[in-house]
Design a protein around this motif. Structure first.
Motif, PDB file in Angstrom:
ATOM      1  N   UNK A  75       0.834  -1.205   0.000  1.00 26.11           N
ATOM      2  CA  UNK A  75       0.000   0.000   0.000  1.00 26.11           C
ATOM      3  C   UNK A  75       0.873   1.260   0.000  1.00 26.11           C
ATOM      4  N   UNK A  76       1.947   1.231   0.813  1.00 34.23           N
ATOM      5  CA  UNK A  76       2.847   2.395   0.878  1.00 34.23           C
ATOM      6  C   UNK A  76       3.501   2.637  -0.472  1.00 34.23           C
TER       7      UNK A  76
ATOM      8  N   UNK B  69      -6.009  -4.531  -2.124  1.00 36.94           N
ATOM      9  CA  UNK B  69      -5.147  -5.549  -2.723  1.00 36.94           C
ATOM     10  C   UNK B  69      -5.792  -6.909  -2.465  1.00 36.94           C
ATOM     11  N   UNK B  70      -6.049  -7.653  -3.536  1.00 41.43           N
ATOM     12  CA  UNK B  70      -6.638  -8.992  -3.406  1.00 41.43           C
ATOM     13  C   UNK B  70      -5.624 -10.050  -3.844  1.00 41.43           C
TER      14      UNK B  70
ATOM     15  N   UNK C 299      -2.381 -17.022  -5.287  1.00 40.21           N
ATOM     16  CA  UNK C 299      -1.002 -16.577  -5.149  1.00 40.21           C
ATOM     17  C   UNK C 299      -0.636 -15.370  -5.987  1.00 40.21           C
ATOM     18  N   UNK C 300      -1.607 -14.786  -6.678  1.00 41.22           N
ATOM     19  CA  UNK C 300      -1.349 -13.623  -7.523  1.00 41.22           C
ATOM     20  C   UNK C 300      -2.057 -12.410  -6.919  1.00 41.22           C
ATOM     21  N   UNK C 301      -1.347 -11.280  -6.868  1.00 38.94           N
ATOM     22  CA  UNK C 301      -1.863 -10.075  -6.238  1.00 38.94           C
ATOM     23  C   UNK C 301      -2.456  -9.141  -7.287  1.00 38.94           C
ATOM     24  N   UNK C 302      -3.615  -8.601  -6.950  1.00 38.86           N
ATOM     25  CA  UNK C 302      -4.304  -7.664  -7.840  1.00 38.86           C
ATOM     26  C   UNK C 302      -4.625  -6.401  -7.049  1.00 38.86           C
TER      27      UNK C 302
ATOM     28  N   UNK D 244      -3.039  -4.306 -12.119  1.00 37.58           N
ATOM     29  CA  UNK D 244      -3.587  -3.111 -11.478  1.00 37.58           C
ATOM     30  C   UNK D 244      -4.829  -2.684 -12.243  1.00 37.58           C
ATOM     31  N   UNK D 245      -5.925  -2.468 -11.513  1.00 40.67           N
ATOM     32  CA  UNK D 245      -7.164  -1.967 -12.101  1.00 40.67           C
ATOM     33  C   UNK D 245      -7.469  -0.608 -11.475  1.00 40.67           C
TER      34      UNK D 245
END
Length: 453
Positions: free
Chosen positions: A286-287, A305-306, A310-313, A350-351
């Motif tokens: 987030x920072x 952040x979801x 194992x994948x971050x979105x 990133x959306x």
């Protein structure tokens, strides 16, 4: 200056009358005192001038140049006195005429030197003047050199009265001793003056500044610290590393705290603080996303952040100028998303939801008691949430074709902000189902204790 001038005349007359090289050397020393005092008087006047376009650091170093010039005059006089003393010891050409007058002159000189040394030292300590401090030390050493001349005269008188031949060398030896004492002082003054002119500052001064600054909360590191002196003034130039997530205003507050820390170590210093943003080892995803937004001078909210298999979105809401064309806004967001992916490689995608940032001041038409149905619908929606204890200060207004509503919502003091956000969002959604014509809803949450006031 008046004291030095009077003592020079008296010692010169006494030296010429008696033929004593020791007294003449002391007269030369007093003449240097006069020249040094005049130089100090001039340099202190110039050093007090404020900084200008040609001297942005002020005129303080003129005092150090003055001290260096005075040291040069002292060295020249020493060379002359030692040469004359050697000539007298080799040729035995001068006979001393003993009298009480030179003794009285030398005793008066001791009293005058003690007085002006004490006065100058007090002013030098109060103002931090290098030139005055040099003069004070100079006049204090004059007392010992005058005592040496008195001893030489006394020994010479004893030698002539009791016919002790080797004591005739006492006067030139006293002159040499005076010169050596002056040379010792000259070397000390020269060394200190050159150190200041070369911007040399004791390492302990810099270490003391670093200790104070590193204790300021928020400072990650002091990457550079430079200190210089000009006359009585000190200048400190620091480069400090701060977390890159800090706002401009917070950085300004930290610069003020760093300046105060330097003043604790070096009172009265002129301080310049340069800040550089740095990455923190404890930064979260987030920072880092917010750091990218701050670097691009935009505001981000609704950041989430979801993690899926194992994948971050990352999902975020971004506010852009309402007058910006869609193509330009899309290009800006695409570049910013790519920057986020470079900044945080663990993020897979990133959306971004693009929102318009208002650039105009609205002039709403307040609808006083115009639509009770909207207010009743808001209270009915709030009744579905047990955390909401009160809804008040409800304002309904119209701006052009749009209806706006704002209100204050009372919630328990200990309710976590995550739940506060969920409740407020749920209230807004439920209310808009009942009143879809309302364009914008602004809800201000406040604790129960604040509402009871």
């Amino acid at each position: 200056m008046l004291a030095a001038g009077a003592m020079t005349v008296l010692k010169l007359a006494a030296g010429l009358f008696s033929g004593s090289l020791g007294v003449l050397s002391d007269a030369a020393h007093s003449a240097l005192d006069l020249a040094g005092s005049a130089l100090t008087f001039f340099s202190v006047q110039v050093s007090d001038k404020p900084a200008d376009d040609d001297h942005t650091y002020g005129h303080g170093k003129i005092e150090n140049l003055s001290a260096f010039g005075e040291a040069g005059l002292m060295a020249v006089s020493c060379a002359w006195i030692i040469w004359e003393a050697m000539q007298r010891m080799i040729r035995h050409t001068v006979e001393i005429r003993h009298s009480l007058w030179p003794v009285l002159v030398l005793l008066t000189s001791i009293a005058v030197d003690y007085w002006r040394s004490r006065e100058l030292r007090a002013v030098a300590e109060r103002t931090g003047s290098a030139a005055l401090a040099t003069d004070a030390f100079h006049f204090a050493s004059d007392i010992w050199s005058t005592l040496a001349v008195l001893a030489g005269l006394g020994a010479t008188w004893i030698g002539s009265h009791f016919d002790i031949g080797w004591l005739r060398y006492a006067d030139p030896c006293a002159a040499v001793l005076v010169s050596l004492m002056i040379l010792r002082l000259t070397l000390r003054v020269s060394r200190e003056t050159v150190a200041v002119l070369m911007d040399e500052v004791p390492s302990e001064t810099r270490s003391r500044i670093l200790r104070e600054v590193e204790q300021v909360a928020g400072v990650l590191d002091v990457e550079q610290a430079r200190v210089r002196r000009a006359g009585a003034a000190y200048f400190a130039d620091l480069t400090v590393a701060l977390p890159r997530r800090y706002t401009f205003e917070h950085t300004g507050e930290l610069v003020h705290e760093v300046t105060e820390a330097v003043h604790r170590a070096l009172p009265g210093a002129d301080v310049v603080v340069h800040t550089v943003p740095r990455h923190e080892r404890t930064e979260s995803i987030f920072d880092r996303v917010r750091a990218v937004a701050a670097r691009n001078n935009v505001s981000v909210h609704e950041l989430s952040v979801q993690s899926h298999r194992g994948r971050l979105r990352v999902e975020q809401h971004l506010e852009l100028d309402e007058t910006l064309p869609l193509s330009s806004a899309h290009s800006f967001v695409t570049a910013m998303e790519a920057e986020i992916l470079r900044e945080a490689p663990e993020i897979d995608s990133v959306l971004t939801h693009i929102e318009s940032e208002p650039a105009t001041i609205e002039q709403p038409d307040v609808m006083v008691e115009a639509d009770r149905r909207i207010e009743q619908a808001l209270r009915a929606a709030a009744a579905h949430f047990p955390e909401i204890t009160d809804v008040h200060e409800i304002t309904v207004g119209r701006s052009g074709e749009h209806i706006h509503l704002s209100c204050h919502c009372t919630l328990p003091d200990d309710l976590p902000m995550r739940r506060v956000h969920e409740v407020i969002t749920g209230l807004e959604d439920r209310f808009k189902l009942a009143c879809p014509e309302v364009y914008r809803v602004t809800i201000h949450p406040e604790p129960v204790t604040d509402n009871l006031r």
